[in-house]
Design an enzyme around this catalytic site. Sequence first.
Site, mmCIF file in Angstrom:
data_model
loop_
_atom_site.group_PDB
_atom_site.id
_atom_site.type_symbol
_atom_site.label_atom_id
_atom_site.label_comp_id
_atom_site.label_asym_id
_atom_site.label_seq_id
_atom_site.Cartn_x
_atom_site.Cartn_y
_atom_site.Cartn_z
ATOM 1 N N ASN A 188 0.812 -1.226 0.000
ATOM 2 C CA ASN A 188 0.000 0.000 0.000
ATOM 3 C C ASN A 188 0.847 1.278 0.000
ATOM 4 O O ASN A 188 0.409 2.321 0.463
ATOM 5 C CB ASN A 188 -0.971 0.037 1.189
ATOM 6 C CG ASN A 188 -1.954 -1.102 1.125
ATOM 7 O OD1 ASN A 188 -2.311 -1.555 0.020
ATOM 8 N ND2 ASN A 188 -2.379 -1.595 2.266
ATOM 9 N N ARG A 189 2.039 1.154 -0.485
ATOM 10 C CA ARG A 189 2.957 2.300 -0.620
ATOM 11 C C ARG A 189 3.295 2.987 0.697
ATOM 12 O O ARG A 189 3.587 4.170 0.743
ATOM 13 C CB ARG A 189 2.406 3.329 -1.623
ATOM 14 C CG ARG A 189 2.123 2.709 -2.974
ATOM 15 C CD ARG A 189 1.971 3.699 -4.092
ATOM 16 N NE ARG A 189 1.530 3.015 -5.303
ATOM 17 C CZ ARG A 189 2.350 2.387 -6.143
ATOM 18 N NH1 ARG A 189 3.635 2.376 -5.924
ATOM 19 N NH2 ARG A 189 1.873 1.793 -7.208
#
Length: 210
Positions: A188-189
Amino acid sequence: MNQKSGQNSLGLDICFEDEANPIVLFEKWFALAEKSEINDPNALSLATSSSEGIPSVRMVLLKGLSEKGFVFYTNFNSKKGKDLKNNPNASMCFHWKSLRRQIRISGKVSMVDKQEADDYFNSRAYGSRIGAWASSQSQVMKNREEFLNKIKEYENKFPDSKNVPRPLHWSGWRLSPGEIEFWFEIKNRVHERLNYRKENGSWIREVLYP
Ligand SMILES: Cc1cc2nc3c(=O)[nH]c(=O)nc-3n(C[C@H](O)[C@H](O)[C@H](O)COP(=O)(O)O)c2cc1C
């Protein structure tokens, strides 16, 4: 509190070891890359800039590492060689796909000393040493035959594989790091980035937003 260092925790327990020295952390990551990359874990992109401030980037291989810095070898008359003679500021970037990690390094380069360059040159394969003579790296060649003829010419000039002198235009640069940043991919960065920058001879560690 971080148990190991006694400093406030940087909250980076997932991937970063509690390492005050970025060279040591680099060596640990590099050892992992050596095991997992399909080839050339020592390949890095090297960014230079001309005296007019025009950037350019290309791959080179890391051939030496110590507290003094990161060493690569090249032809000093090449594009990068000319850039670095006029502007010693440079930047390196390693990206290990297998690990999903990146390390970025910036600082100034200086030439390695003659003995260090000779020792490395003499460790190279005969063909690579001949190539250092035959290739006017980054200059325009008329045709491929011109290059192949130059290879033959230098093979005739230096037939003894134990005795090929190093061309004066071929040597190493050592990038002395002022900043080293470690990047680690997270789902999810929510990636983790840890930057080390040198201030008055000491390394300061800071976490950066991804
Ligand atoms: C994986 C890889 C490693 C390379 N390693 C070197 C190197 O260590 N030294 C070098 O001079 N060129 C190396 N090259 C070639 C350079 O990327 C570049 O084409 C050449 O040095 C000329 O660059 P310049 O015109 O910007 O000076 C490598 C290329 C690749 C793809």
